[in-house]
Structure formats: structure tokens, C-alpha cells
Motif scaffolding. Structure first.
Motif, PDB file in Angstrom:
ATOM      1  N   ALA A  50       0.847  -1.199   0.000  1.00  0.00           N
ATOM      2  CA  ALA A  50       0.000   0.000   0.000  1.00  0.00           C
ATOM      3  C   ALA A  50       0.878   1.242   0.000  1.00  0.00           C
ATOM      4  O   ALA A  50       2.077   1.175   0.257  1.00  0.00           O
ATOM      5  CB  ALA A  50      -0.928  -0.005   1.213  1.00  0.00           C
ATOM      6  N   GLU A  51       0.253   2.356  -0.292  1.00  0.00           N
ATOM      7  CA  GLU A  51       0.941   3.645  -0.193  1.00  0.00           C
ATOM      8  C   GLU A  51       0.818   4.157   1.236  1.00  0.00           C
ATOM      9  O   GLU A  51      -0.261   4.144   1.820  1.00  0.00           O
ATOM     10  CB  GLU A  51       0.333   4.652  -1.164  1.00  0.00           C
ATOM     11  CG  GLU A  51       0.600   4.334  -2.630  1.00  0.00           C
ATOM     12  CD  GLU A  51       0.212   5.487  -3.540  1.00  0.00           C
ATOM     13  OE1 GLU A  51      -0.167   6.571  -3.013  1.00  0.00           O
ATOM     14  OE2 GLU A  51       0.267   5.315  -4.761  1.00  0.00           O
ATOM     15  N   TYR A  52       1.931   4.597   1.775  1.00  0.00           N
ATOM     16  CA  TYR A  52       1.984   5.159   3.126  1.00  0.00           C
ATOM     17  C   TYR A  52       2.647   6.538   3.035  1.00  0.00           C
ATOM     18  O   TYR A  52       3.854   6.658   3.204  1.00  0.00           O
ATOM     19  CB  TYR A  52       2.779   4.244   4.059  1.00  0.00           C
ATOM     20  CG  TYR A  52       2.119   2.908   4.310  1.00  0.00           C
ATOM     21  CD1 TYR A  52       1.263   2.732   5.394  1.00  0.00           C
ATOM     22  CD2 TYR A  52       2.335   1.829   3.456  1.00  0.00           C
ATOM     23  CE1 TYR A  52       0.644   1.506   5.625  1.00  0.00           C
ATOM     24  CE2 TYR A  52       1.720   0.612   3.683  1.00  0.00           C
ATOM     25  CZ  TYR A  52       0.872   0.456   4.758  1.00  0.00           C
ATOM     26  OH  TYR A  52       0.268  -0.751   4.981  1.00  0.00           O
ATOM     27  N   PRO A  53       1.845   7.576   2.771  1.00  0.00           N
ATOM     28  CA  PRO A  53       2.432   8.912   2.616  1.00  0.00           C
ATOM     29  C   PRO A  53       3.207   9.384   3.846  1.00  0.00           C
ATOM     30  O   PRO A  53       4.200  10.090   3.721  1.00  0.00           O
ATOM     31  CB  PRO A  53       1.216   9.805   2.357  1.00  0.00           C
ATOM     32  CG  PRO A  53       0.171   8.880   1.821  1.00  0.00           C
ATOM     33  CD  PRO A  53       0.395   7.586   2.539  1.00  0.00           C
ATOM     34  N   TYR A  54       2.750   8.995   5.043  1.00  0.00           N
ATOM     35  CA  TYR A  54       3.424   9.407   6.270  1.00  0.00           C
ATOM     36  C   TYR A  54       4.052   8.185   6.936  1.00  0.00           C
ATOM     37  O   TYR A  54       3.430   7.123   7.067  1.00  0.00           O
ATOM     38  CB  TYR A  54       2.443  10.043   7.245  1.00  0.00           C
ATOM     39  CG  TYR A  54       1.871  11.373   6.788  1.00  0.00           C
ATOM     40  CD1 TYR A  54       2.713  12.401   6.374  1.00  0.00           C
ATOM     41  CD2 TYR A  54       0.499  11.588   6.785  1.00  0.00           C
ATOM     42  CE1 TYR A  54       2.200  13.619   5.955  1.00  0.00           C
ATOM     43  CE2 TYR A  54      -0.031  12.814   6.374  1.00  0.00           C
ATOM     44  CZ  TYR A  54       0.832  13.815   5.950  1.00  0.00           C
ATOM     45  OH  TYR A  54       0.323  15.025   5.547  1.00  0.00           O
ATOM     46  N   TYR A 106       5.836   3.143  12.090  1.00  0.00           N
ATOM     47  CA  TYR A 106       4.393   3.314  12.019  1.00  0.00           C
ATOM     48  C   TYR A 106       4.097   4.113  10.758  1.00  0.00           C
ATOM     49  O   TYR A 106       4.906   4.945  10.337  1.00  0.00           O
ATOM     50  CB  TYR A 106       3.861   4.096  13.224  1.00  0.00           C
ATOM     51  CG  TYR A 106       4.357   3.616  14.566  1.00  0.00           C
ATOM     52  CD1 TYR A 106       3.577   2.781  15.362  1.00  0.00           C
ATOM     53  CD2 TYR A 106       5.596   3.998  15.066  1.00  0.00           C
ATOM     54  CE1 TYR A 106       4.015   2.341  16.599  1.00  0.00           C
ATOM     55  CE2 TYR A 106       6.052   3.564  16.308  1.00  0.00           C
ATOM     56  CZ  TYR A 106       5.259   2.738  17.065  1.00  0.00           C
ATOM     57  OH  TYR A 106       5.705   2.312  18.287  1.00  0.00           O
ATOM     58  N   GLY A 107       2.949   3.882  10.158  1.00  0.00           N
ATOM     59  CA  GLY A 107       2.614   4.624   8.955  1.00  0.00           C
ATOM     60  C   GLY A 107       1.138   4.922   8.875  1.00  0.00           C
ATOM     61  O   GLY A 107       0.316   4.299   9.556  1.00  0.00           O
ATOM     62  N   VAL A 136       5.949   6.924   0.043  1.00  0.00           N
ATOM     63  CA  VAL A 136       6.289   7.684   1.251  1.00  0.00           C
ATOM     64  C   VAL A 136       6.634   9.122   0.858  1.00  0.00           C
ATOM     65  O   VAL A 136       7.533   9.357   0.063  1.00  0.00           O
ATOM     66  CB  VAL A 136       7.470   7.037   1.993  1.00  0.00           C
ATOM     67  CG1 VAL A 136       7.877   7.894   3.188  1.00  0.00           C
ATOM     68  CG2 VAL A 136       7.095   5.632   2.452  1.00  0.00           C
ATOM     69  N   GLN A 137       5.922  10.075   1.434  1.00  0.00           N
ATOM     70  CA  GLN A 137       6.155  11.486   1.146  1.00  0.00           C
ATOM     71  C   GLN A 137       6.848  12.216   2.288  1.00  0.00           C
ATOM     72  O   GLN A 137       7.592  13.156   2.045  1.00  0.00           O
ATOM     73  CB  GLN A 137       4.829  12.182   0.818  1.00  0.00           C
ATOM     74  CG  GLN A 137       4.137  11.649  -0.405  1.00  0.00           C
ATOM     75  CD  GLN A 137       2.952  12.507  -0.811  1.00  0.00           C
ATOM     76  OE1 GLN A 137       2.935  13.713  -0.580  1.00  0.00           O
ATOM     77  NE2 GLN A 137       1.947  11.891  -1.408  1.00  0.00           N
ATOM     78  N   GLY A 164      13.720  11.115  -2.492  1.00  0.00           N
ATOM     79  CA  GLY A 164      12.706  12.095  -2.856  1.00  0.00           C
ATOM     80  C   GLY A 164      11.712  12.414  -1.762  1.00  0.00           C
ATOM     81  O   GLY A 164      10.940  13.377  -1.901  1.00  0.00           O
ATOM     82  N   ALA A 165      11.701  11.632  -0.683  1.00  0.00           N
ATOM     83  CA  ALA A 165      10.781  11.916   0.418  1.00  0.00           C
ATOM     84  C   ALA A 165      11.306  13.068   1.270  1.00  0.00           C
ATOM     85  O   ALA A 165      12.514  13.263   1.396  1.00  0.00           O
ATOM     86  CB  ALA A 165      10.596  10.678   1.290  1.00  0.00           C
ATOM     87  N   SER A 166      10.393  13.832   1.835  1.00  0.00           N
ATOM     88  CA  SER A 166      10.768  14.897   2.752  1.00  0.00           C
ATOM     89  C   SER A 166      10.994  14.314   4.143  1.00  0.00           C
ATOM     90  O   SER A 166      10.532  13.212   4.453  1.00  0.00           O
ATOM     91  CB  SER A 166       9.671  15.962   2.813  1.00  0.00           C
ATOM     92  OG  SER A 166       9.470  16.543   1.541  1.00  0.00           O
TER      93      SER A 166
END
Length: 400
Positions: free
Chosen positions: A150-154, A179-180, A218-219, A239-241
Motif C-alpha cells: 500500500a501507499e503510506y504517505p506518512y 508506524y505509517g 512515502v512522502q 525524494g521523500a521529505s
């Protein structure tokens, strides 16, 4: 012995009423379950009967009233096991297993011995401990190795240290956890590992393991400023912050200030994070630097070095700012981990750490999956990468 006899003995002060009553209740429950399973009461002949009773087998049952010997009915065909005989939740079983293992291996302290008695565990055998541990270890490993896909932006990364016996001595080992929050706003526990220290090799392997299990998109990564961790984030999540945990940062700031001035400095620095935009926060940081320059040059130096790292959260939806500018949302869970590990004191081995923490985190993950979304789906739809030209934290050369 019937219930009336138990009441009479209790009134006359004979025996242990609660233990005797529990034994009576347990026996009646098992007889009821067995009768329902085989389709007939004791000595009853019916067309629905599927098998017959075939004696009993004893099994110790650890309760808050102590260890009871339970006589479990056996069947000539098939098997029966009381549905209620495993009363503890997974995390409680793990705690008992870890304490029992320490006790059996002779690494326990007086505190652990007292705890064993308080838990009502009597006559612990190595084989019984091994059986319980094997079951829990399999559950923990299945949880740690499950596919995520899955996508986990945080993504939040955190670490704590526990005392573990290794090679005949007690060492302080790092327990790292991830954790995400998924793209739909649901929070999850993603991973758990144990290592000698928080070096870049441990963190790199851990994060690569998350990616291999399907973590993507991940962003923003939120963590403290450990050098090895920062380097691993940079290498794995290109590329993630990165957001430097505000709570950890404030501790670093106050460590450079005399105790008498800590309250004033803390209040002054916090005004940076109370601004409505990143531009306003940058301007406030400049004002704070000018205010503190003469008295606290070390604080000023730290603020100037960490400016990009501590303001990253402003590039994300305002609805998320409070949760993503630090690892503090995990504080309640961390306190529970600390409370449980404090009971053990010194873990007998690494497997015991994974067993206890894996069970605790698995239970927490179950609650998160069926509970309220951490972020609303509406706010998650606003989640975009920072626009071109937005400041991105530099993961090299920052003060830890």
C-alpha cells in the motif's frame, strides 16, 4: 461437591471458597460444553450421540487465584478443549512467556520471582515455556513479515533501548519501530526489529525490508535526528521529505540552556511552530534568533542549522500539522511498551524482546485497523508533494 456445599464451607471458613467455587464453575462449564459437543448428557442414551466420554486429562490453568489443576474430559473419537481456557490476550500471554523464560533460565531477579507468584504461575517447566514461546514467536514473526502492499504517505520511525542478555552479559539493544498512515488515513504498525545500536546499517536494512514488503509512496518521514537514521532515510526513500521531531529538537535546545532559563527559551522557540504558514514561521525563527543571540549563542546556532528540518510539516495539509511535526502521537503507545518492558527488566534474549513487543504492537495494530481513521480521507486527498521550489530538509551535516 455442589454449590450449596461450597456456600456452607465458605460460611464456616473451611478451605478457599473462591478457588473451590472456580473449580466447580469450570467443571460445570466443561460438562456443558462436552454434552453439547457429543449430543448427550453423562450416562444418557440418545440417537444424537456422536461419541463417548473417555476419562480426563489434567492441565494446569494459571489464574489470578493461583494455578488450578483442571480435569479436561477426553473423548473416544475427536477432541475437546475448553473454549475459555486461554483467558489472556496475546500481549498478556507474551508477557507471561517472557517472564517465565527469564525465570526458568535463572536470569530473573527477586522482582521477577515475585511477579511470577503474583501472576499465579506455579511449577513452570522448560517444556511448557518452550511451547508457549514457540506459539507466540510464530505469531510475532507472521506479524513482522506480513505483506503491506500500500501507499503510506506518512512514516514515523522511533527507537528505544532495552536491557537484553547476550553472550553471558547484559547489553543495551536498540528496538526500532515503524508506524505509517495509509493513503486512506488509516494508521498501522509497519515493522519491528532489534539491533546492537541505531547505526546506519540497522536502519538501512530495516527500511529496505519495509520496501520489500510493499511500502511505497512515502512522502514524509518523521523521526529524531540520529545520524545513522537520517542517512538510511536518504538512501532508501529517495525524494521523500523529512521532518525532524519537534519534541526531540526541543530537548536538544533546552540541553544548551541553564535550567533557570529553560521555561523562557522553550516558550520563545515554540512561537516558531505556532505560525499560520512556513513563510511566517521562517520570519519568526529569524526574530527568535535575534532575541536569543546574545544570551544563548548555542541555541541560535542549533536553530539556524535545523531551520529546514523543523519546518517541513508546513508543506503538508494544515489538518495534519499537529500530528506530523513530531513523533509525539506515539507517546501513549510508547508508554505502554515501557510499562510492560519495565516488568521484565532484563530480557533473557532478543527473541523475548520481539515476542513481547510484537504481541503488544500487533494488538495495537488491530485496534487501529478497526478504529477511527487517523486522518480523514478528505484531508488525505489534499496531500500532495511540496511544490517545486519548496524547502526540503537536508539530511547531511545536521546537529543530532
Amino acid at each position: 461437591m455442589g454449590l450449596v456445599d461450597l456456600l456452607r464451607k465458605g460460611e464456616e471458613g473451611e478451605g478457599d471458597f473462591l478457588r473451590d467455587a472456580l473449580r466447580w464453575l469450570v467443571r460445570e462449564l466443561m460438562e456443558a460444553e462436552v454434552s453439547a459437543q457429543i449430543g448427550a448428557e453423562r450416562y444418557e442414551r440418545t440417537e444424537e450421540r456422536t461419541t463417548e466420554r473417555n476419562g480426563y486429562r489434567t492441565r494446569p490453568w494459571d489464574t489470578r487465584l493461583g494455578t488450578l489443576e483442571v480435569a479436561i474430559p477426553k473423548l473416544r473419537a475427536g477432541s475437546y478443549f475448553p473454549s475459555w481456557l486461554e483467558p489472556r490476550r496475546r500481549a498478556e500471554q507474551a508477557l507471561v512467556a517472557v517472564v517465565a523464560e527469564a525465570y526458568v533460565q535463572g536470569v530473573s531477579t527477586r522482582k521477577v520471582e515475585a511477579l511470577v507468584q503474583a501472576l499465579g504461575i506455579g511449577g513452570i517447566s522448560k517444556s511448557e515455556v518452550s511451547r508457549l514461546c514457540a506459539t507466540l514467536d510464530a505469531q510475532a514473526e507472521a506479524f513482522r513479515a506480513r505483506r503491506l502492499d500500500a501507499e503510506y504517505p506518512y512514516l514515523w520511525l522511533d527507537a528505544r533501548y532495552e536491557h537484553v542478555r547476550e553472550d553471558g552479559r547484559v547489553a543495551s539493544l536498540a528496538v526500532i519501530v515503524a508506524y505509517g498512515v495509509r493513503a486512506d488515513g488509516v494508521r498501522e504498525v509497519l515493522g519491528l526489529d532489534v539491533g546492537l545500536s541505531e547505526d546506519v546499517a540497522l536502519w538501512r536494512a530495516f527500511l529496505q525490508g519495509l520496501v520489500a514488503r510493499g511500502v511505497r509512496g512515502v512522502q514524509l518521514v518523521i523521526s529524531d535526528a540520529h545520524v545513522g537514521l537520517k542517512q538510511a532515510i536518504k538512501e532508501v526513500f529517495v525524494g521523500a521529505s523529512w521532518q525532524r521531531c519537534r519534541v526531540h529538537f526541543m530537548r536538544n535546545v533546552l540541553a544548551r540552556v541553564p535550567k533557570s532559563a529553560q521555561a523562557m527559551v522553550a516558550a520563545t522557540v515554540r512561537t516558531i511552530f505556532q505560525q499560520p504558514s512556513r513563510q511566517a514561521a521562517g520570519a519568526q525563527l529569524t526574530h527568535v534568533v535575534l532575541t536569543l543571540a546574545k544570551r544563548f549563542p548555542q541555541v541560535v546556532e542549533l536553530l539556524e542549522q535545523a531551520e529546514e528540518e523543523i519546518l517541513t510539516f508546513y508543506d503538508f495539509p494544515p489538518e495534519h500539522w499537529r500530528q506530523v511535526y513530531s513523533t509525539n502521537p506515539l507517546e501513549r503507545l510508547n508508554k505502554e511498551l515501557k510499562r510492560r518492558s519495565a516488568v521484565v527488566g532484563i530480557f533473557p534474549n532478543r527473541a523475548a524482546v520481539v515476542r513481547l513487543f510484537g504481541a503488544l504492537l500487533a494488538e495495537q495494530n488491530d485496534e487501529w485497523l478497526v478504529g477511527r481513521h487517523y486522518f480523514s480521507e478528505v484531508s488525505m486527498r489534499k496531500l500532495l508533494r511540496p511544490p517545486e521550489g519548496a524547502a526540503v530538509p537536508q539530511l547531511e551535516g545536521s546537529a543530532a
